[in-house]
Each structure stands twice: as structure tokens, then as C-alpha cells.
Write a protein that holds these residues in place. Structure first.
Motif, short mmCIF file in Angstrom:
data_model
loop_
_atom_site.label_atom_id
_atom_site.label_comp_id
_atom_site.label_asym_id
_atom_site.label_seq_id
_atom_site.Cartn_x
_atom_site.Cartn_y
_atom_site.Cartn_z
N TYR A 2 0.81 -1.21 0.00
CA TYR A 2 0.00 0.00 0.00
C TYR A 2 0.85 1.27 0.00
O TYR A 2 0.55 2.22 -0.69
CB TYR A 2 -0.89 0.02 1.25
CG TYR A 2 -2.27 -0.56 1.08
CD1 TYR A 2 -2.45 -1.76 0.38
CD2 TYR A 2 -3.38 0.06 1.61
CE1 TYR A 2 -3.72 -2.31 0.24
CE2 TYR A 2 -4.66 -0.49 1.47
CZ TYR A 2 -4.82 -1.67 0.78
OH TYR A 2 -6.07 -2.20 0.63
N ASN B 134 -1.95 5.12 2.24
CA ASN B 134 -1.10 5.00 1.04
C ASN B 134 -0.10 6.14 0.93
O ASN B 134 0.54 6.31 -0.10
CB ASN B 134 -1.94 4.90 -0.23
CG ASN B 134 -2.87 6.07 -0.43
OD1 ASN B 134 -2.63 7.17 0.09
ND2 ASN B 134 -3.94 5.86 -1.17
N TYR C 184 -0.46 -4.33 3.12
CA TYR C 184 -1.64 -5.11 3.47
C TYR C 184 -1.19 -6.54 3.75
O TYR C 184 -0.26 -7.02 3.11
CB TYR C 184 -2.60 -5.07 2.28
CG TYR C 184 -3.93 -5.73 2.49
CD1 TYR C 184 -5.00 -5.02 3.01
CD2 TYR C 184 -4.11 -7.06 2.14
CE1 TYR C 184 -6.24 -5.63 3.19
CE2 TYR C 184 -5.34 -7.67 2.33
CZ TYR C 184 -6.40 -6.95 2.85
OH TYR C 184 -7.62 -7.56 3.04
#
Length: 293
Positions: free
Chosen positions: A178, A217, A192
Motif C-alpha cells: 500500500y 497510502n 496489506y
């Protein structure tokens, strides 16, 4: 989004000159030295999927603007990243298993110096100050391509694999990278599914911190502080200010990241570099920045 969450305003950082606004923006990035780059074409990107095409990179930094013409570009809808020697790397996020022209390297004069393949599903492409390429991959690549399977890799500019992530205590398999932040020769990733904060230095994982912040992110790191940007649902514009210990990430405060004028962000690009989170919103002609420093 919680009404009590205060706002943090981004600061204007770099803008594409109006001279180039009649061209199509394929991609844009901010490099390891703080320069902003726009990859531009005369034709819409969707019309450039068959034959080699020419492109223009416009670089804005230190109060100056510079053009680099790239000839016979091969990757379709590529990401652009700048190299320390003035050259550029273009990489198609999606790659056929037999496509050796996924990544194309150009010198400072816009001439091709090499092509190679790095794996399907590129989520992040960041060059460090030495010119090595750090790539984070999303799930379709991780679970569909052997080159992408580690989730996070470092490559040389000639396509030589230099390092790849493998599970370490406190952090398992990367399902989807991410977040990726590269500064100097250090990289931080927050993947993740459990979102540990993984610190990589000189080709090895040096620290794993357990992290309660999910879905970010964007990442800013400075000393014993880290700020995570974005999340799921109503947390899409969330900033989480955290204290770092040797083993954990401890949230301290939250706010909502907004444009310099206070407007909502909407669709965005994010580049994380050290203490900075660079954010670009549609129509992608301007970069803003949040700087932990």
C-alpha cells in the motif's frame, strides 16, 4: 468523517507551466532530489498502445523548468521516474509475462539505453539517490507473477535484481504494498493485510513496528515521528500523527488533509519521500506537499 477532526492544509509545491497545458498528462512524479516531473504526449494516452511514440518530460525544480524529449517510447501508460544523472525510467504498471520492454531507461538526451522486465502489478516506482529502483507491487502482481511475488523489490537501472523482501518476524507475506517511502538508501513500507511499518536499510529489513493505522497510502517519516495519510471509507483524507518506538507505531493525533484553499482532495496521486508526502489532485497540473519537518 468525524466533524471534530481538524484540518491540515497542503502547501503549493510545483506547477506545470501553462505553456504545456495543451498536451496530455500521462503521469507525474517527484524525485529523490525534490524535482517534479510531468510525462506529456500530444495524443491521448489511450491512443498510444500499439507503436512506439515520442513523449516530453517537463521538469520543474529550484525555480527553473527543463524539457527532455524521449524518443520511441515503448511502455503503454507508463509511470515516470527521474534518475540522478538526468535520465528517466518509464515503466508500465501491467506487464505480460513475456514482455521484456516493460521498463525503458533513457539517458539525459532522451535516448534509450535499455529495456527489461520487473514484474506485473507495479503500485510504486521510486528511484533512490544512487539510481536504484524500488518497486512495490499490488495484489494482482504479487499473486500472479513470480517477479512480483515478494511484494517489494530493489532493482538496478540495468534490470539486475538487487534485493527482494521475504517474511521476517513481525511481518508476514506482503499481499499488497500500500505505502512506500524512499529517502536516501532507506525505504519504509506499510503493506496489506496487517500494515506493519517495515524499515529497510542497505538491503535488509532492520526493523518491524506493529501499526494500528490501516489502509494508508502515504507516509512521512522523521526521526521518532511518522504521519500516515489516507485510509478506508471516511478516512480517505485522514492524517494520523504517530510516535515511533522500537517495536510499535503509537497514534497521537488525527486531522483531515485538504487542499491549500481548504477544498477536499478527490482523486489524487501520492509520492512519499522522507519527511514529505507529495499530493497531486485532478487535473494533475500541480503538486502540493505536507512536510513533517
Amino acid at each position: 468523517m468525524p466533524a471534530e477532526r481538524p484540518e491540515t492544509r497542503l502547501v503549493p509545491y510545483a506547477r506545470l507551466p501553462r505553456t504545456y497545458r495543451d498536451r496530455h498528462i500521462v503521469h507525474s512524479s517527484v524525485d529523490a532530489f525534490g524535482r517534479a516531473h510531468w510525462l506529456l504526449t500530444e495524443q491521448p494516452p489511450e491512443n498510444l498502445d500499439t507503436d512506439p511514440y515520442d513523449a516530453l518530460v517537463v521538469t520543474v525544480g529550484e525555480g527553473a523548468c527543463h524539457e527532455t524529449y524521449l524518443h520511441a517510447v515503448l511502455p503503454w501508460r507508463p509511470r515516470v521516474e527521474a534518475l540522478p544523472d538526468g535520465g528517466f525510467v518509464l515503466a508500465a504498471p501491467r506487464a505480460d509475462t513475456s514482455d521484456g520492454q516493460q521498463v525503458q531507461v533513457f539517458d539525459a538526451l532522451g535516448r534509450t539505453t535499455g529495456t527489461f522486465r520487473v514484474g506485473d502489478g507495479i503500485e510504486h516506482l521510486l528511484a533512490d539517490r544512487a539510481g536504484d529502483l524500488w518497486l512495490g507491487y499490488f495484489d494482482e502482481g504479487v499473486y500472479g507473477d513470480a517477479l512480483s511475488a515478494p511484494g517489494l523489490r530493489r532493482w538496478s537501472i540495468t534490470g539486475e535484481p538487487l534485493w527482494s523482501y521475504s517474511p521476517v518476524p513481525g511481518a508476514g507475506q506482503i499481499d499488497d504494498c500500500y505505502t512506500l517511502n524512499v529517502a536516501g538508501r532507506t525505504a519504509w513500507a506499510c503493506p496489506y493485510a496487517c500494515f506493519p511499518l517495515i524499515e529497510v536499510d542497505e538491503g535488509q529489513v532492520v526493523r518491524v513496528r506493529q501499526n494500528p493505522v490501516r489502509g494508508a497510502n502515504g507516509l512521512s517519516v522523521l526521526g521518532e515521528r511518522a504521519v500516515f495519510f489516507s485510509g478506508y471509507g471516511d478516512d480517505r483524507d485522514r492524517l494520523v500523527d504517530c510516535r515511533l518506538t522500537e517495536t510499535s507505531v503509537e497514534p497521537v493525533a488525527e486531522s483531515r488533509l485538504v487542499r491549500p484553499d481548504g477544498g477536499r482532495l478527490g482523486r489524487r496521486r501520492v509520492v512519499s519521500r522522507g519527511s514529505r508526502i507529495h499530493v497531486q489532485v485532478k487535473p494533475f497540473t500541480e503538486w502540493f506537499v505536507f512536510d513533517l519537518a
